[in-house]
Enzyme design. Structure first.
Site, PDB file in Angstrom:
ATOM      1  N   HIS A 102      -1.390  -8.715   0.393  1.00  0.00           N
ATOM      2  CA  HIS A 102      -0.621  -9.783   1.025  1.00  0.00           C
ATOM      3  C   HIS A 102      -1.603 -10.833   1.518  1.00  0.00           C
ATOM      4  O   HIS A 102      -2.606 -10.509   2.152  1.00  0.00           O
ATOM      5  CB  HIS A 102       0.220  -9.257   2.181  1.00  0.00           C
ATOM      6  CG  HIS A 102       1.296 -10.202   2.590  1.00  0.00           C
ATOM      7  ND1 HIS A 102       1.031 -11.354   3.307  1.00  0.00           N
ATOM      8  CD2 HIS A 102       2.633 -10.197   2.377  1.00  0.00           C
ATOM      9  CE1 HIS A 102       2.163 -12.005   3.515  1.00  0.00           C
ATOM     10  NE2 HIS A 102       3.153 -11.319   2.966  1.00  0.00           N
ATOM     11  N   GLU A 129      11.031 -18.028  -0.456  1.00  0.00           N
ATOM     12  CA  GLU A 129       9.670 -17.509  -0.350  1.00  0.00           C
ATOM     13  C   GLU A 129       8.900 -17.864  -1.611  1.00  0.00           C
ATOM     14  O   GLU A 129       9.468 -18.345  -2.601  1.00  0.00           O
ATOM     15  CB  GLU A 129       9.693 -15.993  -0.128  1.00  0.00           C
ATOM     16  CG  GLU A 129      10.300 -15.597   1.215  1.00  0.00           C
ATOM     17  CD  GLU A 129      10.297 -14.105   1.447  1.00  0.00           C
ATOM     18  OE1 GLU A 129      10.076 -13.340   0.484  1.00  0.00           O
ATOM     19  OE2 GLU A 129      10.518 -13.687   2.594  1.00  0.00           O
ATOM     20  N   GLU A 160       8.930   2.083  -3.845  1.00  0.00           N
ATOM     21  CA  GLU A 160       7.536   1.720  -4.090  1.00  0.00           C
ATOM     22  C   GLU A 160       6.753   2.844  -4.751  1.00  0.00           C
ATOM     23  O   GLU A 160       5.705   2.601  -5.355  1.00  0.00           O
ATOM     24  CB  GLU A 160       6.867   1.315  -2.773  1.00  0.00           C
ATOM     25  CG  GLU A 160       5.523   0.661  -2.944  1.00  0.00           C
ATOM     26  CD  GLU A 160       4.908   0.186  -1.638  1.00  0.00           C
ATOM     27  OE1 GLU A 160       3.736  -0.247  -1.657  1.00  0.00           O
ATOM     28  OE2 GLU A 160       5.595   0.243  -0.587  1.00  0.00           O
ATOM     29  N   ARG A 202       4.283  -8.280  -7.728  1.00  0.00           N
ATOM     30  CA  ARG A 202       5.664  -8.250  -7.244  1.00  0.00           C
ATOM     31  C   ARG A 202       6.085  -9.596  -6.678  1.00  0.00           C
ATOM     32  O   ARG A 202       5.378 -10.194  -5.872  1.00  0.00           O
ATOM     33  CB  ARG A 202       5.823  -7.180  -6.161  1.00  0.00           C
ATOM     34  CG  ARG A 202       7.212  -7.166  -5.529  1.00  0.00           C
ATOM     35  CD  ARG A 202       7.383  -6.026  -4.580  1.00  0.00           C
ATOM     36  NE  ARG A 202       6.577  -6.156  -3.371  1.00  0.00           N
ATOM     37  CZ  ARG A 202       6.923  -6.856  -2.302  1.00  0.00           C
ATOM     38  NH1 ARG A 202       8.058  -7.573  -2.308  1.00  0.00           N
ATOM     39  NH2 ARG A 202       6.157  -6.890  -1.237  1.00  0.00           N
ATOM     40  N   SER A 232      11.221  -6.026  -3.318  1.00  0.00           N
ATOM     41  CA  SER A 232      10.976  -4.609  -3.010  1.00  0.00           C
ATOM     42  C   SER A 232      12.180  -3.964  -2.329  1.00  0.00           C
ATOM     43  O   SER A 232      12.626  -2.875  -2.735  1.00  0.00           O
ATOM     44  CB  SER A 232       9.733  -4.468  -2.129  1.00  0.00           C
ATOM     45  OG  SER A 232       9.822  -5.305  -0.989  1.00  0.00           O
ATOM     46  N   HIS A 275      -1.202  -4.399   0.495  1.00  0.00           N
ATOM     47  CA  HIS A 275       0.183  -4.519   0.961  1.00  0.00           C
ATOM     48  C   HIS A 275       1.192  -3.722   0.138  1.00  0.00           C
ATOM     49  O   HIS A 275       2.073  -3.081   0.711  1.00  0.00           O
ATOM     50  CB  HIS A 275       0.583  -5.993   0.942  1.00  0.00           C
ATOM     51  CG  HIS A 275       1.980  -6.262   1.397  1.00  0.00           C
ATOM     52  ND1 HIS A 275       2.417  -5.965   2.672  1.00  0.00           N
ATOM     53  CD2 HIS A 275       3.043  -6.815   0.756  1.00  0.00           C
ATOM     54  CE1 HIS A 275       3.694  -6.304   2.794  1.00  0.00           C
ATOM     55  NE2 HIS A 275       4.094  -6.816   1.652  1.00  0.00           N
ATOM     56  N   ARG A 310       1.977 -14.290  -4.614  1.00  0.00           N
ATOM     57  CA  ARG A 310       1.034 -13.679  -3.680  1.00  0.00           C
ATOM     58  C   ARG A 310      -0.354 -13.467  -4.280  1.00  0.00           C
ATOM     59  O   ARG A 310      -1.360 -13.629  -3.584  1.00  0.00           O
ATOM     60  CB  ARG A 310       1.584 -12.335  -3.201  1.00  0.00           C
ATOM     61  CG  ARG A 310       2.740 -12.485  -2.243  1.00  0.00           C
ATOM     62  CD  ARG A 310       3.317 -11.138  -1.868  1.00  0.00           C
ATOM     63  NE  ARG A 310       4.390 -11.293  -0.885  1.00  0.00           N
ATOM     64  CZ  ARG A 310       5.144 -10.293  -0.455  1.00  0.00           C
ATOM     65  NH1 ARG A 310       4.951  -9.080  -0.918  1.00  0.00           N
ATOM     66  NH2 ARG A 310       6.091 -10.502   0.439  1.00  0.00           N
TER      67      ARG A 310
END
Length: 546
Positions: A245, A121, A384, A395, A400, A360, A295
């Site tokens: 996000h 990712e 969180e 992040r 997470s 997000h 992100r």
């Protein structure tokens, strides 16, 4: 191992929240203590079940703890605590193994480490994301929930919501040492508030995405744990860093469906709308990593392009995945996304997907150590809800779920060591001065106003003037909500609104203190990053100096 009879003779531990963080703590504690888990909606409705991408595991031969730490630090834009990042990375492999042992059906690859398929990712140097197709969170949550339901020492209470923590100030004397002794909890269906004596309280209530008008979060994400801890005197930190996000589905019938960045990890690209559909690809002009940038970079790029060109959305095109790896690969690895989009008339095999950024993840929260301890003895927090230093100013994808497991297991061990029996009697909830609310519509109106203020003034790009305007309106709403709370019997909507306005104020006050642009916080008035930066820590003293 403690017997069930021995555990039953002790005051229980109350875990507020039934997601991955809360269930991890509960399952680790249950061999030694009775545990009560509170879920304010159905047990399946938390944010964990919505997580698509996966969980980080430093497992492959091409990977290392140092590589994961570097990627976490890079994504966190200089505010990641290195010791925290190394602690989490060091325990990542055993966290994944713990989930495998718990029965989580991760996607297999016979040639992969632990027999798992690892994907990549944005922000990650290598493939290190263990996943269950594109519904990892649900697979994890279902497996742990089955175990929790079967455990005799775990009591799962659906539609029960924590109202506030019971501390020394409720005991009548002012000389008692600060400590959390229990929690007031609302039985939503019964309409009554119960006093729960506890040997410890664990806040695992998730983030605060519902403070914004558009969010990928479920309705549970109202920042309850952060607000309760703040009211009890705990510090909070880095609340200005709200992760948007980059790719949430843009569709009138589906405003909260997230499209995992694993799509971009496998080759999907972002494009402007063109005259005949998909137009120019824009991410290479914003960052050398293009769609694999962190992100915050991708979300700001989309926001910039949407405003520059006056468009309502951009396109996420998964057809490059099909061209390189085949249609079967796309369907196999992203079945949930494929099915959901197809039901809405979008065939991602042949068509691009309309997307927009949405609130997000909350990178800040209640300040804790690596074992979940807060500033208040007897009170713990995990997931969180917390600030541990792991996420910094942004992040890294799939850290997470990892944080929930690593910190949750550590929290359980520390809580067992620190547990103290509460006083024999705690004061009952007092409703003698309140009555039933006359107009519930007031709550709905204040909720809508608060979320619109946050979306318009405290979004992806900020200015000092916008933040000041937001704070002015939030103060008015806070006072109105508090007056309503003091006058009428509580219900879930009122409690959530009360908690949201606290979180909104914490976000804005934190943002006003950061005179730079870093990670998820971008200010037009302070567009450069400072040479040296520190976490933004708020205390109750800062809250009272209006």
């Amino acid at each position: 191992m403690t017997t069930q009879a021995q555990a039953g003779a002790l005051a229980p531990v109350v875990v507020v929240g039934a997601g991955l963080a809360g269930l991890t703590v509960a399952l680790e504690l249950a061999a030694h203590r009775r545990v009560i888990v509170l879920a304010k909606r159905r047990l399946e409705e938390g944010a964990t079940a919505w997580a698509q991408g996966g969980i980080v595991g430093v497992l492959g031969e091409d990977d290392s703890i140092e590589s994961h730490v570097r990627d976490t630090q890079d994504a966190g834009a200089g505010l990641v605590d290195e010791d925290t990042a190394r602690h989490v990375a060091r325990h990542s492999a055993e966290a994944v193994a713990w989930l495998v042992a718990a029965g989580v059906p991760f996607t297999h690859d016979p040639a992969g480490p632990l027999g798992l398929h690892l994907t990549r990712e944005g922000g990650h140097a290598v493939r290190r994301i263990a996943h269950a197709a594109d519904a990892t969170g649900k697979a994890i949550h279902d497996a742990l929930l089955r175990r929790a339901r079967a455990h005799p020492n775990i009591e799962l209470r659906e539609r029960w919501m924590a109202v506030d923590l019971i501390t020394q100030r409720h005991l009548g004397g002012t000389d008692a040492a600060p400590r959390c002794h229990g929690v007031y909890a609302l039985d939503i269906d019964g309409g009554r508030v119960e006093t729960l004596r506890t040997a410890g309280v664990v806040l695992a209530t998730g983030g605060v995405g519902k403070v914004y008008r558009y969010t990928s979060n479920p309705d549970t994400a109202t920042g309850d744990g952060i607000a309760m801890a703040w009211r009890a005197g705990c510090r909070v930190a880095n609340m200005e860093f709200i992760q948007f996000h980059p790719t949430c589905l843009y569709h009138p019938l589906e405003r909260s469906f997230l499209l995992t960045e694993a799509l971009r990890g496998e080759g999907a690209t972002l494009h402007l709308p063109g005259a005949d559909g998909v137009g120019e690809r824009f991410m290479p002009a914003h960052d050398a990593r293009a769609e694999l940038a962190p992100r915050d970079v991708v979300a700001r790029a989309i926001d910039f392009e949407m405003k520059k060109h006056g468009v309502d959305h951009v396109w996420l095109d998964a057809r490059p995945i099909v061209a390189e790896k085949g249609e079967a690969f796309l369907r196999e690895h992203f079945p949930t996304i494929h099915a959901r989009c197809l039901a809405l008339g979008i065939d991602i095999v042949h068509q691009p997907i309309p997307v927009v950024p949405a609130a997000h993840y909350t990178c800040g929260g209640v300040v804790t150590d690596l074992e979940g301890r807060t500033d208040l003895p007897g009170l713990f927090a995990v997931g969180e809800t917390t600030y541990t230093g792991l996420h910094g100013a942004n992040r890294l994808a799939s850290n997470s779920l990892l944080e929930c497991v690593v910190m949750g297991r550590g929290c359980a061990g520390r809580l067992l060591a620190d547990a103290v029996e509460p006083p024999v009697a705690l004061p009952a909830w007092d409703e003698s001065q309140v009555e039933d609310a006359d107009e519930q519509v007031v709550i709905a109106h204040n909720w809508d106003e608060l979320r619109l203020v946050m979306w318009n003034y405290v979004g992806i790009v900020r200015t000092t003037k916008r933040l000041e305007r937001a704070l002015h309106r939030i103060k008015l709403l806070r006072d109105e909500i508090q007056d309503y709370y003091a006058s009428f019997r509580v219900n879930r909507d009122l409690l959530e609104l009360r908690n949201l306005v606290v979180n909104a104020e914490l976000i804005v006050r934190s943002a006003l203190r950061r005179h730079e642009s870093r990670g998820l916080h971008f200010s037009r008035d302070f567009p450069q990053a400072l040479p040296v930066s520190f976490p933004t820590v708020l205390t109750r003293a800062a809250r009272s100096s209006r």
